[in-house]
Enzyme design. Structure first.
Site, PDB file in Angstrom:
ATOM      1  N   ILE A  77       3.043  39.428  37.120  1.00 46.19           N
ATOM      2  CA  ILE A  77       4.434  39.195  37.506  1.00 46.19           C
ATOM      3  C   ILE A  77       5.363  40.060  36.672  1.00 46.19           C
ATOM      4  CG2 ILE A  77       6.309  37.489  37.621  1.00 46.19           C
ATOM      5  CD1 ILE A  77       4.116  35.373  38.145  1.00 46.19           C
ATOM      6  N   LYS A  78       6.333  40.660  37.362  1.00 48.54           N
ATOM      7  CA  LYS A  78       7.409  41.418  36.718  1.00 48.54           C
ATOM      8  C   LYS A  78       8.693  40.633  36.948  1.00 48.54           C
ATOM      9  CE  LYS A  78      10.160  45.588  37.207  1.00 48.54           C
ATOM     10  NZ  LYS A  78      10.431  46.779  38.012  1.00 48.54           N
TER      11      LYS A  78
END
Length: 190
Positions: free
Chosen positions: A177-178
């Site tokens: 996840i960013k």
């Protein structure tokens, strides 16, 4: 090992990974320093991975073609929230995961946008789920990106909004996840 596990292991084979995002031209236009991306991308040879938009893969393919090249991550959707002044909160597909793999992608990135209309939120969640299904069938890691409606540079909201978006990315199936940095980021990671 699965295809996803092999590709993720490559990204982290040296420990922590450095990923350079070069997809900004798709929503910011011409950016000083990367006006000619096929030429300038060579500056990032030491990165572990480089994020680009689908069509740039055709023009920058040579950069990714040697044994010591960074991994290629292709963004497969686009959201109106990337552009300042766009507030409806819709996302649309730019490429299928299959097309991204055909272009040479080792991984794909898809963003999740919440905070627009209920209809837009529902469509955006559905789109991320569809992209996840494609990554599963092809063994390609999915990087889920949660950027609040205000955008990454303009976000002044509450951490609970980011917590919800990040959790939804995880629940839908993102392998990585960013997101934006918020106070208490270590709690967000937990």
């Amino acid at each position: 090992m699965s295809g996803k596990e092999i590709r993720l292991a490559k990204l982290f084979s040296k420990g922590k990974a450095v990923v350079v995002a070069l997809d900004h031209g798709g929503y910011m236009g011409v950016i000083k320093g990367i006006e000619d991306l096929p030429e300038r991308i060579n500056l990032f040879k030491k990165a572990d991975a480089v994020l680009i938009n689908p069509n740039m893969a055709k023009y920058c393919g040579k950069f990714f073609s040697s044994w010591d090249s960074p991994l290629m991550i292709i963004r497969v959707n686009w959201g109106s929230h990337y552009c300042e002044g766009f507030k409806k909160g819709y996302q649309r597909r730019m490429a299928t995961v299959e097309r991204a793999v055909a272009l040479g992608a080792d991984m794909v990135m898809a963003s999740l946008l919440l905070g627009g209309s209920e209809e837009a939120n529902t469509e955006n969640i559905t789109l991320l789920g569809e992209i996840y299904e494609e990554t599963e069938s092809l063994g390609v890691p999915l990087i889920g990106e949660y950027i609040p409606l205000e955008g990454i540079d303009r976000f002044k909201g509450k951490g609970t909004e980011v917590e919800l978006g990040v959790r939804m990315c995880a629940e839908i199936g993102s392998d990585l996840i960013k997101t934006v940095y918020i106070p208490g980021f270590s709690n967000l990671v937990k």
